[in-house]
Design a protein around this motif. Structure first.
Motif, PDB file in Angstrom:
ATOM      1  N   MET A  29      35.345 -27.229 -36.655  1.00 11.10           N
ATOM      2  CA  MET A  29      34.992 -26.220 -37.660  1.00 11.10           C
ATOM      3  C   MET A  29      33.499 -25.917 -37.649  1.00 11.10           C
ATOM      4  N   VAL A  30      32.682 -26.942 -37.454  1.00 11.49           N
ATOM      5  CA  VAL A  30      31.234 -26.709 -37.401  1.00 11.49           C
ATOM      6  C   VAL A  30      30.875 -25.857 -36.187  1.00 11.49           C
ATOM      7  N   LYS A  32      32.727 -23.782 -34.701  1.00  9.57           N
ATOM      8  CA  LYS A  32      33.329 -22.451 -34.830  1.00  9.57           C
ATOM      9  C   LYS A  32      32.561 -21.558 -35.784  1.00  9.57           C
ATOM     10  N   TYR A  33      32.093 -22.111 -36.900  1.00  5.53           N
ATOM     11  CA  TYR A  33      31.527 -21.283 -37.956  1.00  5.53           C
ATOM     12  C   TYR A  33      30.008 -21.348 -38.070  1.00  5.53           C
ATOM     13  N   VAL A  34      29.382 -22.319 -37.412  1.00  4.08           N
ATOM     14  CA  VAL A  34      27.921 -22.417 -37.488  1.00  4.08           C
ATOM     15  C   VAL A  34      27.333 -21.950 -36.169  1.00  4.08           C
ATOM     16  N   LEU A 102      23.624 -28.325 -44.013  1.00  4.13           N
ATOM     17  CA  LEU A 102      24.319 -27.066 -44.235  1.00  4.13           C
ATOM     18  C   LEU A 102      23.830 -26.330 -45.474  1.00  4.13           C
ATOM     19  N   ALA A 108      23.240 -22.464 -42.343  1.00  4.40           N
ATOM     20  CA  ALA A 108      24.533 -22.057 -42.892  1.00  4.40           C
ATOM     21  C   ALA A 108      24.485 -22.193 -44.396  1.00  4.40           C
ATOM     22  N   VAL A 112      30.682 -23.251 -45.103  1.00  5.44           N
ATOM     23  CA  VAL A 112      31.103 -24.195 -44.067  1.00  5.44           C
ATOM     24  C   VAL A 112      31.240 -25.600 -44.648  1.00  5.44           C
ATOM     25  N   MET A 115      34.421 -26.095 -46.261  1.00  4.77           N
ATOM     26  CA  MET A 115      35.523 -26.191 -45.302  1.00  4.77           C
ATOM     27  C   MET A 115      35.716 -27.619 -44.800  1.00  4.77           C
TER      28      MET A 115
END
Length: 328
Positions: A29-30, A32-34, A102, A108, A112, A115
């Motif tokens: 997830m990190v 992918k989104y960061v 984060l 970010a 995130v 999530m």
């Protein structure tokens, strides 16, 4: 094998797989989104390092527990419970560090973090709950394996105390391996740059540490006083090294370098200092036990003659004379 020992091994393996799954989910997830996760040298690599430390700690814990169960080593089984507590503390620090990272608007926002928040909390809760379970199971395993020490070294209390010190030093050397490797990798990746003078020195310390730990194992098995004295001196130098690193983190001139990683690295340095100090104490204790019959007793019980009726029942007194053990 006692039921409690089997259950401990299965639960340790289940914990390791669960933590592995959660950490992979967090890392995915990190990534992918960061954006630009690995753009800077230090802070953005923190999540990957914490992921690696927790996964390796869980797997290393399984190694400690299974090794202790297979060898009937109650000292190592107890050490596994303490090690699992340490791994749980790493997950708590990871939560705080990732939250701080984060929260930086440049990297970010809270989206995130929300999530991955559940997965990070789940890791903490699982490891905390399993630590309590392992401590309870260790109590039953300890009583089940209590007879093993008697079978291996006999009823003489002096030999038994020396054997417990021997096994405790073996455990501490295994813990030294993990804490130093974790510290060295974290320090090289999170703190240092390739242009720093400490970069090459820290890398060179990795094989040197492996050599020192190997020397310690060998000298303990062979009861080599000269080699153990060398290990003691090197452990003193290692203690000074960690004290230097800890002081350097709070040097105003180095504040920028350690700014984002100071809490985690300080904690890891203190844990490493405690483990090395305990190792130093045990090494000196085992050194004082050399020549009093423990080596011979261990060699006898190490597969050459497992029947206790065939073992010579003697001990060596302070004058170096062999005396019959009436407890045998």
């Amino acid at each position: 094998m006692p039921l409690a020992a089997k259950l401990s091994c299965w639960l340790a393996a289940l914990q390791a797989l669960t933590v592995l799954g959660l950490e992979i989910s967090i890392l995915v997830m990190v990534l992918k989104y960061v954006e630009n996760v690995f753009s800077s040298w230090s802070s953005d690599k923190g999540v990957a390092i914490y992921f690696m430390l927790l996964v390796i700690a869980s797997l290393y814990g399984v190694f400690l527990l299974v090794g202790g169960v297979l060898n009937g080593d109650t000292i190592q089984i107890i050490g596994f419970s303490v090690f699992n507590l340490f791994a749980m503390s790493l997950s708590i620090f990871r939560y705080a560090q990732v939250h701080a990272w984060l929260s930086d608007d440049v990297v970010a926002g809270d989206l995130v973090f929300n999530m991955i928040k559940r997965e990070m909390i789940a890791s903490i809760v699982i490891m905390a709950g399993m630590t309590v379970v392992f401590m309870v199971l260790t109590y039953f395993v300890f009583h089940s394996f209590g007879w093993e020490i008697y079978k291996r070294v006999g009823a003489d209390m002096k030999i038994r105390r020396m054997y417990i010190n021997y096994r405790l030093l073996v455990l501490l050397l295994k813990l030294d391996f993990f804490v130093f490797m974790g510290f060295a990798v974290s320090y090289i990746i999170l703190i240092l740059k390739s242009s720093d003078p400490e970069f090459g020195i820290t890398i060179a310390l990795v094989p040197i540490t492996l050599l020192v730990l190997s020397m310690a194992f060998w000298s303990l098995r062979r009861e080599s006083a000269i080699m153990m004295w060398t290990v003691v001196v090197l452990l003193c130098a290692s203690t000074a090294y960690y004290v230097f690193k800890c002081a350097r983190m709070y040097d105003p001139k180095q504040e920028r370098k350690y700014a984002t990683q100071k809490p985690m690295m300080t904690y890891y340095t203190i844990v490493s200092l405690v483990v090395i100090a305990a190792t130093l104490h045990q090494a000196a204790t085992c050194l004082s036990n050399f020549g009093y019959g423990l080596k011979e007793r261990i060699e006898i019980t190490r597969g050459k003659r497992s029947d206790m009726e065939q073992i010579q029942d003697y001990y060596v007194n302070a004058a170096g004379d062999r005396r019959m053990n009436l407890d045998g």
